[in-house]
Motif scaffolding. Structure first.
Motif, PDB file in Angstrom:
ATOM      1  N   THR A   1       0.826  -1.213   0.000  1.00 17.11           N
ATOM      2  CA  THR A   1       0.000   0.000   0.000  1.00 17.11           C
ATOM      3  C   THR A   1       0.861   1.264   0.000  1.00 17.11           C
ATOM      4  O   THR A   1       0.353   2.355  -0.261  1.00 17.11           O
ATOM      5  N   ASN A   2       2.154   1.098   0.324  1.00 15.10           N
ATOM      6  CA  ASN A   2       3.076   2.242   0.461  1.00 15.10           C
ATOM      7  C   ASN A   2       2.622   3.238   1.528  1.00 15.10           C
ATOM      8  O   ASN A   2       2.994   4.408   1.498  1.00 15.10           O
ATOM      9  N   VAL A   3       1.816   2.779   2.468  1.00 13.88           N
ATOM     10  CA  VAL A   3       1.377   3.615   3.591  1.00 13.88           C
ATOM     11  C   VAL A   3       2.366   3.447   4.740  1.00 13.88           C
ATOM     12  O   VAL A   3       2.697   2.317   5.121  1.00 13.88           O
ATOM     13  N   ASP A   4       2.867   4.551   5.283  1.00  9.83           N
ATOM     14  CA  ASP A   4       3.760   4.500   6.435  1.00  9.83           C
ATOM     15  C   ASP A   4       2.951   4.078   7.658  1.00  9.83           C
ATOM     16  O   ASP A   4       1.996   4.766   8.047  1.00  9.83           O
ATOM     17  N   LEU A   5       3.307   2.953   8.260  1.00  8.71           N
ATOM     18  CA  LEU A   5       2.533   2.427   9.388  1.00  8.71           C
ATOM     19  C   LEU A   5       2.800   3.173  10.689  1.00  8.71           C
ATOM     20  O   LEU A   5       2.015   3.071  11.634  1.00  8.71           O
ATOM     21  N   TYR A   6       3.883   3.927  10.729  1.00  7.87           N
ATOM     22  CA  TYR A   6       4.264   4.609  11.973  1.00  7.87           C
ATOM     23  C   TYR A   6       3.174   5.600  12.385  1.00  7.87           C
ATOM     24  O   TYR A   6       2.803   6.496  11.633  1.00  7.87           O
ATOM     25  N   GLY A   7       2.659   5.409  13.593  1.00 10.65           N
ATOM     26  CA  GLY A   7       1.635   6.314  14.109  1.00 10.65           C
ATOM     27  C   GLY A   7       0.219   5.966  13.710  1.00 10.65           C
ATOM     28  O   GLY A   7      -0.740   6.557  14.231  1.00 10.65           O
ATOM     29  N   LYS A   8       0.045   4.985  12.805  1.00  7.38           N
ATOM     30  CA  LYS A   8      -1.301   4.581  12.398  1.00  7.38           C
ATOM     31  C   LYS A   8      -1.947   3.753  13.509  1.00  7.38           C
ATOM     32  O   LYS A   8      -1.274   3.115  14.315  1.00  7.38           O
ATOM     33  N   THR A   9      -3.270   3.778  13.532  1.00 14.48           N
ATOM     34  CA  THR A   9      -4.040   2.999  14.513  1.00 14.48           C
ATOM     35  C   THR A   9      -4.451   1.671  13.876  1.00 14.48           C
ATOM     36  O   THR A   9      -5.122   1.658  12.845  1.00 14.48           O
ATOM     37  N   ALA A  10      -4.003   0.581  14.478  1.00  9.33           N
ATOM     38  CA  ALA A  10      -4.306  -0.757  13.953  1.00  9.33           C
ATOM     39  C   ALA A  10      -5.124  -1.541  14.973  1.00  9.33           C
ATOM     40  O   ALA A  10      -4.822  -1.518  16.169  1.00  9.33           O
ATOM     41  N   VAL A  11      -6.149  -2.222  14.496  1.00  7.96           N
ATOM     42  CA  VAL A  11      -6.964  -3.084  15.349  1.00  7.96           C
ATOM     43  C   VAL A  11      -6.967  -4.482  14.759  1.00  7.96           C
ATOM     44  O   VAL A  11      -7.257  -4.675  13.579  1.00  7.96           O
ATOM     45  N   ILE A  12      -6.614  -5.460  15.597  1.00  9.59           N
ATOM     46  CA  ILE A  12      -6.620  -6.865  15.207  1.00  9.59           C
ATOM     47  C   ILE A  12      -7.762  -7.549  15.952  1.00  9.59           C
ATOM     48  O   ILE A  12      -7.885  -7.408  17.172  1.00  9.59           O
ATOM     49  N   ILE A  13      -8.603  -8.261  15.210  1.00  9.54           N
ATOM     50  CA  ILE A  13      -9.657  -9.051  15.860  1.00  9.54           C
ATOM     51  C   ILE A  13      -9.215 -10.503  15.808  1.00  9.54           C
ATOM     52  O   ILE A  13      -9.149 -11.103  14.740  1.00  9.54           O
ATOM     53  N   GLY A  14      -8.902 -11.052  16.964  1.00  9.36           N
ATOM     54  CA  GLY A  14      -8.373 -12.415  17.038  1.00  9.36           C
ATOM     55  C   GLY A  14      -7.028 -12.400  17.729  1.00  9.36           C
ATOM     56  O   GLY A  14      -6.163 -11.598  17.385  1.00  9.36           O
ATOM     57  N   ARG A  15      -6.838 -13.294  18.708  1.00  4.49           N
ATOM     58  CA  ARG A  15      -5.629 -13.245  19.531  1.00  4.49           C
ATOM     59  C   ARG A  15      -4.880 -14.579  19.518  1.00  4.49           C
ATOM     60  O   ARG A  15      -4.236 -14.959  20.484  1.00  4.49           O
ATOM     61  N   SER A  16      -4.935 -15.262  18.376  1.00  3.89           N
ATOM     62  CA  SER A  16      -4.266 -16.564  18.289  1.00  3.89           C
ATOM     63  C   SER A  16      -2.754 -16.396  18.270  1.00  3.89           C
ATOM     64  O   SER A  16      -2.223 -15.341  17.913  1.00  3.89           O
ATOM     65  N   ASN A  17      -2.063 -17.483  18.646  1.00  9.99           N
ATOM     66  CA  ASN A  17      -0.597 -17.488  18.595  1.00  9.99           C
ATOM     67  C   ASN A  17      -0.085 -17.551  17.162  1.00  9.99           C
ATOM     68  O   ASN A  17       1.075 -17.224  16.898  1.00  9.99           O
ATOM     69  N   ILE A  18      -0.942 -17.980  16.243  1.00 15.65           N
ATOM     70  CA  ILE A  18      -0.534 -18.159  14.849  1.00 15.65           C
ATOM     71  C   ILE A  18      -0.672 -16.865  14.052  1.00 15.65           C
ATOM     72  O   ILE A  18       0.141 -16.573  13.173  1.00 15.65           O
ATOM     73  N   VAL A  19      -1.699 -16.060  14.352  1.00 14.56           N
ATOM     74  CA  VAL A  19      -1.940 -14.832  13.581  1.00 14.56           C
ATOM     75  C   VAL A  19      -1.988 -13.591  14.471  1.00 14.56           C
ATOM     76  O   VAL A  19      -1.138 -12.705  14.370  1.00 14.56           O
ATOM     77  N   GLY A  20      -2.979 -13.523  15.353  1.00 11.13           N
ATOM     78  CA  GLY A  20      -3.244 -12.282  16.082  1.00 11.13           C
ATOM     79  C   GLY A  20      -2.065 -11.729  16.858  1.00 11.13           C
ATOM     80  O   GLY A  20      -1.675 -10.562  16.688  1.00 11.13           O
ATOM     81  N   LYS A  21      -1.473 -12.543  17.716  1.00 12.24           N
ATOM     82  CA  LYS A  21      -0.366 -12.059  18.560  1.00 12.24           C
ATOM     83  C   LYS A  21       0.879 -11.698  17.748  1.00 12.24           C
ATOM     84  O   LYS A  21       1.468 -10.633  17.962  1.00 12.24           O
ATOM     85  N   PRO A  22       1.314 -12.569  16.800  1.00  7.39           N
ATOM     86  CA  PRO A  22       2.492 -12.180  16.016  1.00  7.39           C
ATOM     87  C   PRO A  22       2.265 -10.930  15.166  1.00  7.39           C
ATOM     88  O   PRO A  22       3.159 -10.095  15.041  1.00  7.39           O
ATOM     89  N   VAL A  23       1.072 -10.792  14.563  1.00  2.00           N
ATOM     90  CA  VAL A  23       0.790  -9.585  13.770  1.00  2.00           C
ATOM     91  C   VAL A  23       0.871  -8.344  14.651  1.00  2.00           C
ATOM     92  O   VAL A  23       1.410  -7.308  14.248  1.00  2.00           O
ATOM     93  N   ALA A  24       0.356  -8.468  15.877  1.00  4.23           N
ATOM     94  CA  ALA A  24       0.428  -7.332  16.814  1.00  4.23           C
ATOM     95  C   ALA A  24       1.877  -6.941  17.048  1.00  4.23           C
ATOM     96  O   ALA A  24       2.228  -5.755  17.012  1.00  4.23           O
ATOM     97  N   GLY A  25       2.735  -7.933  17.282  1.00 12.13           N
ATOM     98  CA  GLY A  25       4.149  -7.647  17.506  1.00 12.13           C
ATOM     99  C   GLY A  25       4.799  -6.974  16.315  1.00 12.13           C
ATOM    100  O   GLY A  25       5.565  -6.006  16.462  1.00 12.13           O
TER     101      GLY A  25
END
Length: 283
Positions: free
Chosen positions: A152-176
């Motif tokens: 997307t070429n969008v700078d992620l710094y300072g953006k607000t991200a919301v993840i729905i799902g807290r699995s060890n396979i997707v949710g938690k690693p994506v958050a990190g």
């Protein structure tokens, strides 16, 4: 609105990997190897494994599919993994989940040698991810998600991200990964209070909760980036966790289902396998 075409991006990655594998073969006479273990007859697992084996063939990676019946003992499976840990021709070991209920998935995944953990599921891999070390293996789906966000070429710094799902396979690693890139990140689940309000405030939404069409158009703000990880089969049709028809009218970027995150997951698996092969060559 732009569709993030995971199928196209993954094909580009596979072509790049194919060139690298061919170069290694020409220079050293060796190619990477990936062992894929499946236990039982789960139809979805069978489809995933076939896709991974086909992708290996396309790239030139040696794949070894190992099939066990559902009544295999945990000890038999662990012994096979230990054998593959000591096999220099196999640079990656993948155990297709879910496993039968009599097996401990954590114990099985943790038996895989850290240097062959191309799925990135072991605590060592996830720990390196969280502190931003790049020599570990990033889980394949989160790695694919970050690749799509980069398109997307969008700078992620300072953006607000919301993840729905807290699995060890997707949710938690994506958050990190998002935190490491400077995004203000919230991990929610289907019972989070005021979830609609949190989603409407999000610049980026990663939906990974496993509920068909859960995210509706009125939950999303104009211009949001939507990554749909869900694959839900309803009446023989596949649906994501996001109501594509509604949400696509408001999103700036959105992934389709199928053809979005799924193909990226396989591409990143092979990328991790090549990384393991190259690290082995450096030792």
């Amino acid at each position: 609105m732009t569709i993030l075409d995971g199928k196209k991006f993954s094909n580009d990655i596979l072509e790049e990997l194919k060139e690298k594998v061919a170069k290694h073969k020409e220079e050293t006479g060796k190619i990477p190897g990936l062992a894929v273990i499946i236990v039982g007859e789960n139809p979805a697992s069978q489809i995933y494994v076939r896709s991974k084996v086909r992708a290996c063939e396309k790239v030139g990676i040696k794949s070894e599919k190992i099939t066990f019946p559902a009544d295999t003992t945990e000890e038999e499976l662990l012994n096979k993994i230990k054998e593959l840990n000591n096999d220099p021709s196999m640079n990656g070991i993948l155990v297709q989940l879910p496993l039968p209920k009599h097996m401990d998935e954590k114990k099985v995944c943790n038996t895989i040698a850290t240097e062959k953990d191309v799925d990135g599921f072991k605590p060592e891999s996830l720990g390196k991810l969280l502190i931003g070390e790049e020599d570990g293996y990033i889980p394949c789906t989160p790695q694919g998600i970050m690749y799509l966000l980069d398109q997307t070429n969008v700078d992620l710094y300072g953006k607000t991200a919301v993840i729905i799902g807290r699995s060890n396979i997707v949710g938690k690693p994506v958050a990190g990964l998002l935190i490491n890139r400077g995004a203000t990140t919230t991990v929610c689940n289907s019972r989070t209070k005021n979830l609609d309000e949190k989603l409407r405030d999000a610049d980026i939404i990663v939906a990974a909760l496993g509920s068909a069409n859960f995210v509706k158009g009125n939950m999303v703000k104009e211009g949001a980036i939507i990554i749909d990880v869900g694959i839900n089969r309803v009446d023989k049709k596949l649906y994501g966790d996001v109501d594509f028809e509604e949400v696509s009218k408001k999103a700036s970027y959105i992934t389709p289902v199928p053809g979005g995150v799924g193909p990226m997951t396989i591409a990143m698996l092979l990328k991790n396998t090549l990384k393991s092969f190259e690290k082995e060559g450096d030792n």
